[in-house]
Design an enzyme around this catalytic site. Structure first.
Site, short mmCIF file in Angstrom:
data_model
loop_
_atom_site.label_atom_id
_atom_site.label_comp_id
_atom_site.label_asym_id
_atom_site.label_seq_id
_atom_site.Cartn_x
_atom_site.Cartn_y
_atom_site.Cartn_z
N GLU A 25 0.83 -1.22 0.00
CA GLU A 25 0.00 0.00 0.00
C GLU A 25 0.85 1.26 0.00
OE1 GLU A 25 -1.57 1.82 3.50
OE2 GLU A 25 -1.26 0.01 4.69
N LYS A 87 -5.47 10.87 0.87
CA LYS A 87 -5.61 9.51 1.38
C LYS A 87 -6.84 8.92 0.70
CE LYS A 87 -7.00 7.27 5.67
NZ LYS A 87 -7.27 7.49 7.09
N VAL A 107 -5.45 0.30 2.87
CA VAL A 107 -5.64 -1.15 2.73
C VAL A 107 -6.83 -1.40 1.80
CG1 VAL A 107 -6.36 -3.24 3.97
CG2 VAL A 107 -4.56 -1.76 4.92
N ASP A 139 -17.22 5.34 13.69
CA ASP A 139 -15.97 5.30 12.92
C ASP A 139 -15.47 3.86 12.81
OD1 ASP A 139 -13.60 5.68 11.64
OD2 ASP A 139 -12.85 7.24 12.98
N SER A 141 -13.44 1.52 10.00
CA SER A 141 -12.66 1.64 8.76
C SER A 141 -13.29 0.85 7.62
CB SER A 141 -11.24 1.14 8.99
OG SER A 141 -10.52 1.17 7.77
N ALA A 142 -13.23 1.45 6.44
CA ALA A 142 -13.68 0.75 5.22
C ALA A 142 -12.82 -0.49 4.95
CB ALA A 142 -13.64 1.70 4.04
N ASP A 143 -11.65 -0.58 5.60
CA ASP A 143 -10.79 -1.77 5.41
C ASP A 143 -11.54 -3.05 5.76
OD1 ASP A 143 -8.80 0.08 4.88
OD2 ASP A 143 -7.60 -0.37 6.66
N LYS A 160 -3.32 -1.73 15.63
CA LYS A 160 -2.88 -0.93 16.77
C LYS A 160 -4.03 -0.79 17.77
CE LYS A 160 0.58 2.15 14.94
NZ LYS A 160 0.47 2.19 13.48
N1 PSU Z 1 -2.83 1.51 10.73
C1 PSU Z 1 -1.49 1.54 10.87
N2 PSU Z 1 -0.74 2.12 9.92
C2 PSU Z 1 -1.30 2.68 8.79
C3 PSU Z 1 -2.72 2.63 8.64
C4 PSU Z 1 -3.44 2.04 9.64
O1 PSU Z 1 -0.99 1.05 11.87
O2 PSU Z 1 -0.56 3.22 7.95
C5 PSU Z 1 -3.35 3.22 7.39
C6 PSU Z 1 -3.63 2.11 6.37
O3 PSU Z 1 -3.48 2.64 5.07
C7 PSU Z 1 -5.10 1.79 6.63
C8 PSU Z 1 -5.64 3.17 6.93
O4 PSU Z 1 -5.76 1.21 5.53
O5 PSU Z 1 -4.62 3.78 7.72
C9 PSU Z 1 -6.96 3.12 7.68
O6 PSU Z 1 -7.50 4.41 7.74
P1 PSU Z 1 -9.02 4.62 8.26
O7 PSU Z 1 -8.98 4.23 9.70
O8 PSU Z 1 -9.27 6.08 8.04
O9 PSU Z 1 -9.87 3.72 7.42
MN MN Z 2 -12.48 6.11 9.82
#
Ligand code: PSU
Ligand code: MN
Length: 303
Positions: A25, A87, A107, A139, A141-143, A160
């Site tokens: 990524e 992003k 991701v 909140d 994540s879309a992941d 984390k």
């Molecule tokens: N967690 C980490 N390191 C990262 C990310 C998450 O420990 O770099 C990044 C990844 O690209 C992940 C994104 O897909 O943050 C998730 O962001 P969000 O929570 O806004 O979906």
């Molecule tokens: Mn988010």
């Protein structure tokens, strides 16, 4: 052939010849680490993938083109530009492409573009998940949604503790995503090997992981698989130190009213600041560790 997608010739040739490819990524480059360590790490990760018998394909959106496989110059550009690059999550991709803009893939979007290119295995650091307090903020994540829908194996070091790890596992279960622990039954928590939570299955070899994923594919089940690979013992951090930093970072985020896509980058940067250089070193090492495992899983998938 997808008219929005550019597959790097070396990656295309590997795919055509049934050789292993590992996706990487780019949000980790632009938003996850400071310059120049981000570029050094990204290039070192590509080297590790090669040393372990696979072809790396770092993924991003450049000038409105979906890229599977970047040049060293493109990696350097994303690293130098840092958080000024958008992003890019699933909701951003069509707008960025239609406007000819750049995007660092999370991701989510890395999985999407990997799947479009025919890449099955992806190595990263940590995934996004259900944030603490998500019952109020919503909140999530879309992941997690992408893991539920897109057929790619994601190798990470767990998530984390900026996230609610327990709710993250619940969400993955609801959406049918298998969570594998590599050499462990305990979910690793990124900087440390321990979360106190159980994954679904322990697997001890790359072959087992490849076999499970190919079975999932052969049965026509949609969705991906999450492989959680604990940080090597010698690089893992003291849990008290890291948890204190996370609590402080969350408190500051609340006070500043930070929300939406800024949350994860803010928390990552703050935790890094509060722990000094230590956490960055751990972060780099766990990504290397994931790259090695992903290359082996990709190789097993090709046998
Ligand atoms: N967690 C980490 N390191 C990262 C990310 C998450 O420990 O770099 C990044 C990844 O690209 C992940 C994104 O897909 O943050 C998730 O962001 P969000 O929570 O806004 O979906
Ligand atoms: Mn988010």
């Amino acid at each position: 052939m997808n008219k929005y997608l550019d597959i790097n010739p070396e990656v295309q040739s590997a795919l055509d010849n049934g050789k292993p490819v590992v996706a990487l990524e780019s949000t980790i480059i632009s938003h996850g680490m400071p310059y120049p360590q981000n570029v050094e790490t990204a290039l070192a990760v590509e080297k590790i993938i090669r040393e372990n018998g696979a072809v790396p394909a770092t993924i991003a959106i450049i000038g409105g083109r979906l890229k599977a496989g970047l040049t060293a110059e493109e990696i350097d550009y994303l690293g130098k530009t840092g958080p000024a690059v958008a992003k890019a999550s699933r909701r951003d991709i069509a707008v960025l492409v239609s406007k000819g803009m750049d995007g660092a893939t999370t991701v989510t979007t890395t999985m999407m573009i990997a799947a479009m290119a025919g890449i099955k295995v992806f190595a990263t650091g940590g995934i996004g998940g259900v944030h603490r307090g998500a019952e109020k903020t919503m909140d999530i994540s879309a992941d997690l949604e992408e893991l539920a829908n897109t057929p790619v194996v994601v190798v990470c070091a767990g998530a984390k503790a900026i996230l609610d790890l327990k709710l993250t596992l619940e969400y993955l279960e609801t959406h049918g995503v298998p969570v594998i622990g590599y050499g462990t039954k305990e979910l690793p928590a990124f900087y440390s090997r321990h979360s106190g939570l159980e994954v679904d299955y322990r697997m001890d070899t790359p072959e087992e992981i490849a076999e499970a994923f190919m079975t999932q594919q052969a049965m026509g089940l949609k969705g991906g698989m999450l492989v959680t690979n604990p940080i090597p013992e010698e690089y893992s951090m003291d849990e008290k130190v890291i948890n204190k930093a996370i609590d402080d970072a969350l408190k500051e985020m609340d006070e500043k009213g930070i929300h939406g896509k800024e949350c994860t980058p803010f928390l990552l940067a703050k935790v890094k600041e509060l722990t000094g250089g230590d956490s960055l070193d751990s972060n780099i090492q766990l990504v290397f560790n994931n790259a090695r495992l992903a290359a082996k899983v990709a190789s097993s998938c090709c046998k």
